[in-house]
Design an enzyme around this catalytic site. Structure first.
Site, PDB file in Angstrom:
ATOM      1  N   ASP A 181      39.095  39.758  42.209  1.00 48.19           N
ATOM      2  CA  ASP A 181      39.144  38.452  41.536  1.00 48.19           C
ATOM      3  C   ASP A 181      40.594  38.032  41.380  1.00 48.19           C
ATOM      4  OD1 ASP A 181      37.493  36.433  39.714  1.00 48.19           O
ATOM      5  OD2 ASP A 181      39.369  36.924  38.681  1.00 48.19           O
ATOM      6  N   LEU A 182      40.924  36.802  41.805  1.00 47.94           N
ATOM      7  CA  LEU A 182      42.282  36.280  41.631  1.00 47.94           C
ATOM      8  C   LEU A 182      42.539  35.978  40.162  1.00 47.94           C
ATOM      9  CD1 LEU A 182      42.589  33.918  44.709  1.00 47.94           C
ATOM     10  CD2 LEU A 182      44.243  35.670  44.089  1.00 47.94           C
ATOM     11  N   ASP A 232      36.747  32.234  43.351  1.00 48.25           N
ATOM     12  CA  ASP A 232      37.893  33.066  43.709  1.00 48.25           C
ATOM     13  C   ASP A 232      37.543  34.550  43.652  1.00 48.25           C
ATOM     14  OD1 ASP A 232      37.525  33.056  40.967  1.00 48.25           O
ATOM     15  OD2 ASP A 232      39.659  33.270  40.523  1.00 48.25           O
TER      16      ASP A 232
END
Length: 497
Positions: free
Chosen positions: A380-381, A423
């Site tokens: 996950d960004l 994302d």
């Protein structure tokens, strides 16, 4: 060894392959071992030991599919197609050949592509689809940067033209047959200019010239080739030499001697598996000789039966051409369906798998089709919403594409990366937790080094869990999701397992 296998010296090729395989296996040279196994397959095929050749071919096919070598897969499919034809399993043969043709159309134009295309042409020729074979050979010639050089392909092409010309002559299309025979003779003449005394090419040329009426030269060539070919157990080419001598003797009026040569050719069909072309050609020429020896009604009736069988076999040949076209159409439809299926599983923005692909992979975990070891990473960004708010959604899309490219570079051929949502990315890694943690750490460091936006340092949080027996795909993903939240709560830019 490969040259021996391709020039009619199968027993020598087999001995060479066995000797060199011991060395290749001893030193772990898998690439050479595969080529040597291929050579053994060709030697067995030339000796008529079809079952043994097929077993090696199927083993090579599994190897090439496992490694993703498409041109090598195409080549062995062609070889297996030839074996299926020799076993009169035409449906399987045409299916293999059609599949190989699709792979060749998509493959890079390398030397390996030339070799696979030659195998395609040879398999088509064995199936008596001469038009398809000739088209493939002419394509090879057009691609050759040195069109005047001679290669082992010349032997196979000249043989194809020879059989095609003889069969055309036998079904009453003499002029068309003569055109193919002249082309075959031209190829063999060029080869013999550069490789004088080659008995295999000498036999091919002798038979073409005998049927074209140049009987004095044909008789001399055939006489020079018969004994070396028989001594070397090159029975197909020995049969050509006997046929050439038989035709020459018949045309010069030595009918009893002519009959003896045809009987020798026919007898040698029992020494090794003859190609589908050979027996009809031998029978027809024997029939012509019997008719010349005794023009009575019984001989005329017998020849009429032989000629009728030849025409029926020609019609069956045309049916195989149609069978191949249908198989090719089915392969094209299947390829189009597979492409559409792949597109339906692909994320349009990043090119990775999409949510549908993710769901299918979870189903495969439940079905036991993915197997072990298997570890999931959920990437996950961190603070990605701030990137969109500060720089625009189009910039955010560029960041997602760059991160997706980085993930793809860290995946092996057996791993799968998908964009789960927004994302978040999921990696299905074929490895245990220790190996997956190393991959996760490399990804974390690589993202931190990405120079996508000026003054912005991207980071990722990663959750990971290894699949164990009895755990469902949904439960595995739930565990990974929980680990991701643990990584975020620990301060982000972290891995939790």
């Amino acid at each position: 060894m490969h040259i021996l296998a391709n020039t009619g010296r199968a027993p020598e090729a087999l001995r060479a392959a066995d000797a060199f395989l011991m060395i290749a296996n001893a030193v772990g040279d898998d690439r050479s071992a595969n080529f040597l196994r291929q050579g053994r397959m060709y030697a067995y095929l030339d000796m008529g030991r079809i079952e043994e050749a097929t077993a090696i071919g199927e083993e090579l096919l599994r190897t090439h599919r496992r490694t993703g070598n498409l041109l090598a897969e195409a080549k062995v499919l062609c070889d297996l197609a030839q074996m299926r034809v020799l076993q009169t399993r035409y449906v399987d043969g045409m299916r293999y050949l059609a599949r190989a043709g699709m792979l060749l159309d998509a493959g890079p134009r390398t030397e390996r592509h030339r070799s696979a295309t030659c195998s395609f042409a040879q398999a088509a020729a064995v199936a008596q689809m001469y038009e398809t074979a000739a088209e493939a050979y002419e394509h090879l010639v057009a691609l050759d940067e040195r069109p005047t050089r001679t290669t082992s392909f010349d032997l196979i092409y000249s043989r194809t033209l020879l059989y095609w010309g003889l069969r055309l002559a036998h079904v009453g299309r003499a002029e068309e047959g003569a055109t193919r025979l002249r082309r075959s003779a031209a190829i063999t003449r060029r080869w013999l200019d550069q490789h004088p005394g080659d008995p295999c090419m000498t036999a091919v040329q002798a038979l073409a010239l005998a049927k074209l009426g140049d009987i004095a030269v044909a008789e001399k060539l055939a006489n020079s080739a018969i004994m070396p070919l028989r001594a070397g157990e090159s029975w197909e080419f020995a049969r050509m030499a006997h046929l050439a001598l038989g035709i020459s003797l018949r045309e010069s009026g030595a009918l009893a001697e002519s009959r003896r040569e045809f009987l020798a050719a026919h007898q040698s069909c029992g020494f090794t598996a003859a190609l589908p072309d050979e027996r009809p050609i031998i029978r027809y020429e024997m029939g012509l000789t019997a008719l010349a020896m005794d023009g009575g009604q019984p001989s005329r009736d017998l020849f009429a039966v032989v000629a009728g069988q030849v025409r029926e076999l020609w019609q069956l040949r045309l049916q195989r051409v149609g069978m191949f076209r249908q198989a090719r159409q089915r392969e094209e439809l299947e390829a189009a369906r597979e492409h559409a299926e792949q597109e339906s599983r692909r994320d349009a923005l990043t090119g990775l798998g999409n949510r549908r692909h993710f769901d299918l992979l979870l189903e495969q975990i439940d079905d036991g089709r993915l197997g072990r070891p298997l570890t999931l990473l959920l990437v996950d960004l961190d603070h990605f919403k701030a990137v969109n708010d500060a720089f625009s959604h189009s910039t955010g899309d560029r960041v997602l594409r760059d991160v997706a490219g980085l993930l793809r570079r860290h995946c092996r051929a057996s791993d799968v990366a998908v964009r789960y949502a927004g994302d978040e990315f999921v990696l299905f890694l074929r490895g245990d937790a220790a190996a997956a943690r190393e991959v996760a750490e490399r990804i974390r460091l690589a993202v931190a080094r990405l120079d996508v936006l000026p003054g912005v340092r991207l980071t990722v949080s990663v959750g990971m869990a290894e699949w164990t027996e009895g755990v469902t795909g949904e439960a595995l993903f739930r565990a990974v999701d929980e680990r991701l939240y643990a990584a975020k709560w620990s301060g982000r830019n972290a891995i939790a397992a």
